[in-house]
Structure formats: structure tokens, C-alpha cells
Motif scaffolding. Structure first.
Motif, PDB file in Angstrom:
ATOM      1  N   LEU A   1       0.881  -1.235   0.108  1.00  0.00           N
ATOM      2  CA  LEU A   1      -0.011  -0.011  -0.069  1.00  0.00           C
ATOM      3  C   LEU A   1       0.716   1.371  -0.172  1.00  0.00           C
ATOM      4  N   PRO A   2       1.962   1.293   0.752  1.00  0.00           N
ATOM      5  CA  PRO A   2       2.672   2.405   0.713  1.00  0.00           C
ATOM      6  C   PRO A   2       3.299   2.773  -0.731  1.00  0.00           C
ATOM      7  N   LEU A   3       3.424   1.847  -1.573  1.00  0.00           N
ATOM      8  CA  LEU A   3       3.955   2.242  -2.964  1.00  0.00           C
ATOM      9  C   LEU A   3       2.979   2.693  -4.003  1.00  0.00           C
ATOM     10  N   VAL A   4       1.539   2.791  -3.511  1.00  0.00           N
ATOM     11  CA  VAL A   4       0.518   3.287  -4.236  1.00  0.00           C
ATOM     12  C   VAL A   4       0.768   4.994  -3.862  1.00  0.00           C
ATOM     13  N   PRO A   5       0.868   5.658  -5.087  1.00  0.00           N
ATOM     14  CA  PRO A   5       1.033   7.164  -4.721  1.00  0.00           C
ATOM     15  C   PRO A   5      -0.102   7.817  -4.030  1.00  0.00           C
ATOM     16  N   ARG A   6       0.157   8.902  -3.671  1.00  0.00           N
ATOM     17  CA  ARG A   6      -0.531  10.000  -2.936  1.00  0.00           C
ATOM     18  C   ARG A   6      -1.848  10.273  -3.749  1.00  0.00           C
ATOM     19  N   ARG A   7      -1.644  10.410  -4.962  1.00  0.00           N
ATOM     20  CA  ARG A   7      -2.471  10.829  -6.011  1.00  0.00           C
ATOM     21  C   ARG A   7      -3.762   9.749  -6.311  1.00  0.00           C
ATOM     22  N   VAL A   8      -3.536   8.632  -5.549  1.00  0.00           N
ATOM     23  CA  VAL A   8      -4.583   7.607  -5.928  1.00  0.00           C
ATOM     24  C   VAL A   8      -5.320   7.581  -4.772  1.00  0.00           C
ATOM     25  N   PRO A   9      -6.555   8.176  -4.571  1.00  0.00           N
ATOM     26  CA  PRO A   9      -7.240   7.986  -3.215  1.00  0.00           C
ATOM     27  C   PRO A   9      -7.933   6.656  -2.999  1.00  0.00           C
ATOM     28  N   LEU A  10      -8.196   6.333  -1.896  1.00  0.00           N
ATOM     29  CA  LEU A  10      -8.834   5.087  -1.477  1.00  0.00           C
ATOM     30  C   LEU A  10      -9.927   5.281  -0.618  1.00  0.00           C
ATOM     31  N   LEU A  11     -11.034   4.513  -1.027  1.00  0.00           N
ATOM     32  CA  LEU A  11     -12.299   4.445  -0.157  1.00  0.00           C
ATOM     33  C   LEU A  11     -12.222   2.977   0.586  1.00  0.00           C
ATOM     34  N   MET A  12     -12.209   2.934   1.892  1.00  0.00           N
ATOM     35  CA  MET A  12     -12.221   1.707   2.877  1.00  0.00           C
ATOM     36  C   MET A  12     -13.443   1.506   3.451  1.00  0.00           C
ATOM     37  N   LEU A  13     -14.000   0.476   3.153  1.00  0.00           N
ATOM     38  CA  LEU A  13     -15.420   0.023   3.655  1.00  0.00           C
ATOM     39  C   LEU A  13     -15.248  -1.247   4.469  1.00  0.00           C
ATOM     40  N   SER A  14     -15.463  -0.946   5.817  1.00  0.00           N
ATOM     41  CA  SER A  14     -15.221  -2.065   6.701  1.00  0.00           C
ATOM     42  C   SER A  14     -16.416  -2.425   7.558  1.00  0.00           C
ATOM     43  N   GLY A  15     -16.670  -3.661   7.650  1.00  0.00           N
ATOM     44  CA  GLY A  15     -17.788  -4.203   8.354  1.00  0.00           C
ATOM     45  C   GLY A  15     -17.235  -4.499   9.811  1.00  0.00           C
ATOM     46  N   VAL A  16     -17.896  -3.663  10.792  1.00  0.00           N
ATOM     47  CA  VAL A  16     -17.344  -4.082  12.261  1.00  0.00           C
ATOM     48  C   VAL A  16     -17.496  -5.220  12.539  1.00  0.00           C
ATOM     49  N   LEU A  17     -18.243  -6.092  12.396  1.00  0.00           N
ATOM     50  CA  LEU A  17     -18.650  -7.299  12.841  1.00  0.00           C
ATOM     51  C   LEU A  17     -18.179  -8.500  12.024  1.00  0.00           C
ATOM     52  N   ASP A  18     -17.312  -8.051  11.167  1.00  0.00           N
ATOM     53  CA  ASP A  18     -16.328  -9.175  10.272  1.00  0.00           C
ATOM     54  C   ASP A  18     -16.202 -10.236  11.054  1.00  0.00           C
TER      55      ASP A  18
END
Length: 350
Positions: free
Chosen positions: A244-261
Motif C-alpha cells: 500500500l505505501p507504494l501506491v502514490p498519494r494521487r490515488v485515493p482510497l475508499l475503505m469500507l469496513s464491516g465492524v462485525l466481520d
């Protein structure tokens, strides 16, 4: 008493032999059989032969046979946008007047979908339908080797080639090559997305990740507790924490997390989110366990975002209220930023 000692010695030897045997079984199961555990492509039953098609859901599509670098043939679907779609729930796009179908497709984002480790691409058509009709994205649905009707057997090295074949197809497509490419990955598909973006930093515009993990060896102790002591033998790494640190800052991420996973602990998504925040210069700590994040943006000026769903489990986070609204807002924000940059004379994807 002396006659009892041989029995104790025999018992000790037997216990030692049993322990050694169980250890050998554990080592063998994890090292040689881990691909069957990690990639259960035949589950649920029929997944290798019964593959739904988009037309069963009222969608026109192109059946693709992509070929990976090593010659393995992949069974994939392309849902390319057309200006006028017959479905009543189709969302209209402003500014499409005067465009033909290819021009319209070229003006819309392209989503490449990477599915989880069970089932096949056909099981994800309802998700693709939302991207296609509600967000008017072009959609390439990938099916890894050894899944559905694709050839071969799944493994990390092979699936990396599969994902590259999908991206190469889009970037060489006459209508899609100039579109912003968004990678959507669920569970192990999130790891596939992170790896692909890390290797193609200029070709990927954004990532949408749902319930994915830091790495497989770090997941083994919770996903397969009995094999926890042998996690060091896991040769299928999918080390997203390193990629993940190799993905440049210009590439935004949307992270979707299920708390009860119940498969991927919440801490994995939070760990990845912390890496995103560090990449983008955040100072504050990420939410900790027991303190729901809800919707947590990255530093000012970043489009990255972390969203939690309090009732989401591993397989039903995608049906939680607000899930698709979060994705739609994220994609809209990307489109707006690209339009602003284009208006300022900047290359929109840089």
C-alpha cells in the motif's frame, strides 16, 4: 513400580509421536494444502460450472476471453456504457448530449471488479449492476484462474498476472483507454487491487476496498486458529501492508469496513487505513477498537475516506445502509476533481 515405568515411557513416546505426527500434518496442511484453503473456488457447490451471466439480470454485455502472461485463459465480462439504457432505474448523466455510444463510454469511469475467494464473477453481477446503472460506470468483471470457467489453478503469482491482463485490456481498449480506472476489491480482491495499483501507479485512478487484510500470514491466526502456530509457512503472502505505501498519494482510497466481520478482524482494515493516513501526512491516530469511526476522512485536500458499518459482517457489508451512497459520493468526488483539473489545463489523472 519398576513394571509401571515402561508403561510411562511408552506413553511418553506415544505422546511425542502423536505430537510430532500432528505437527507434520499441520505443516503439510498449511504448506502444501494452503491453496485449497485460501482459494476455495469450488465453493459454493457448482461454482466451477454454473456461472450466471449479466443478461440474466437484464444487462447487455460482452463475454471476454482474456489471456494472462503465462497463457492461461480467463472468462470475464465487460459491461461497456451506452448513452441510452432501457432499464428504468438508470441514472441520467448531464452533458451527454451529442455524444455517440463510444464517446459516452470514454467519458465515464471504468471499474475493474476483483471478487473474494469464494464463488465466481457471476455471483457479483448484482454489484456490477449498481456500478453500471446507478453510477454509469463501465465495468470489467474479472474471474481469476481456477474460478468459474477460467482455466488454471489459483495462486498468488497467477492471480497477479490475471489482474494485470484485466488492466492491460482496459488501457489498450479503443474507448476505455482514456477513462479513469477504479479498482474495486472485496476481501482477497482488495489485496489484488492494492498489488495491481502498486505495480501500475500511473494507470490506476482510485481504489475501493472492502473487508480486506494486512497480509495472509497475519490473518491465519484468527481465520484458522488451529493453524496459527504454522502461519510462518504461509507462502501465499498478499502483503498489502507492504504494497500500500507504494501506491502514490494521487490515488485515493475508499475503505469500507464491516465492524462485525468474522473473517477479517476490524484491526486489519484500521491498520491499512493508518498506512493511508501516514502516506497523506495525517497526525491524528485512527479510530481504535470500540470507537466506531463512522465516516473518517483523510487529511484536508485528500479524497481518501474510511467508512465503517456497525452491523456489517464479512459477506453482507455490501448490503448495509449507506454502503453504495459512500461509493457514489467517492466516485463523484473523483469526477469533480478531474473536471476541475481539466478546466485548469492539468492532466486530470495526475
Amino acid at each position: 513400580m519398576s513394571s509401571f515405568l515402561p508403561s510411562l515411557q511408552s506413553l511418553a513416546k506415544g505422546a511425542a509421536a502423536t505430537a510430532a505426527g500432528l505437527s507434520t500434518v499441520g505443516f503439510s496442511l498449511l504448506y502444501y494444502g494452503q491453496n485449497y484453503l485460501i482459494y476455495p473456488s469450488a465453493f459454493p457447490p457448482g461454482s466451477r460450472t454454473e456461472v450466471p451471466t449479466p443478461d440474466q439480470f437484464g444487462l447487455s454485455y460482452e463475454k471476454l476471453e482474456l489471456v494472462a502472461q503465462d497463457g492461461v485463459k480467463l472468462h470475464c465480462y465487460l459491461l461497456q456504457q451506452t448513452k441510452d439504457l432501457p432499464q428504468p432505474e438508470t441514472v441520467a448523466v448531464l452533458g451527454a448530449e451529442g455524444m455517440d455510444d463510444n464517446e459516452f463510454a470514454a467519458s465515464r469511469p471504468t471499474v475493474i471488479m476483483f471478487h473474494g475467494n469464494g464463488g465466481n464473477l457471476g455471483h457479483r453481477i448484482p454489484l456490477a449492476r449498481i456500478f453500471y446503472l446507478k453510477m454509469r460506470c463501465n465495468v470489467l468483471m474479472m474471474c481469476y484462474r481456477g474460478y468459474g470457467l477460467s482455466e488454471g489453478s489459483p495462486c498468488e503469482k497467477g492471480i497477479k498476472m490475471d489482474s494485470q491482463a484485466g488492466l492491460d485490456y482496459v488501457t489498450s481498449h479503443p474507448a476505455l483507454s482514456t477513462t479513469p480506472v477504479i479498482l474495486y476489491g472485496q476481501s482477497i480482491g482488495g489485496a489484488v487491487s492494492i498489488d495491481l495499483a502498486s505495480r501500475n501507479p500511473l494507470a490506476v485512478r482510485a481504489l475501493i476496498l472492502e473487508n480486506t487484510f494486512l497480509s495472509l500470514p497475519r490473518l491465519v491466526p484468527t481465520a484458522l486458529p488451529v493453524l496459527g502456530p504454522f502461519a510462518f509457512l504461509c507462502h501465499q503472502k498478499w502483503d498489502s501492508a507492504a504494497k500500500l505505501p507504494l501506491v502514490p498519494r494521487r490515488v485515493p482510497l475508499l475503505m469500507l469496513s464491516g465492524v462485525l466481520d468474522e473473517v477479517v478482524p476490524r484491526e486489519h482494515m484500521l491498520g491499512l487505513w493508518e498506512l493511508v493516513r501516514r502516506r497523506e501526512g495525517a497526525d491524528e491516530a485512527s479510530p481504535t477498537k470500540g470507537e466506531p469511526a463512522g465516516a473518517c476522512p483523510a487529511p484536508e485536500g485528500s479524497l481518501s475516506r474510511y467508512v465503517e458499518f456497525g452491523n456489517g459482517t464479512h459477506n453482507d457489508t455490501c448490503v448495509q445502509p449507506g454502503y453504495w451512497a459512500s461509493i457514489a459520493e467517492f466516485i463523484q468526488a473523483i469526477e469533480q476533481e478531474d473536471a476541475r483539473k481539466a478546466g485548469e489545463g492539468q492532466a486530470p489523472h495526475l
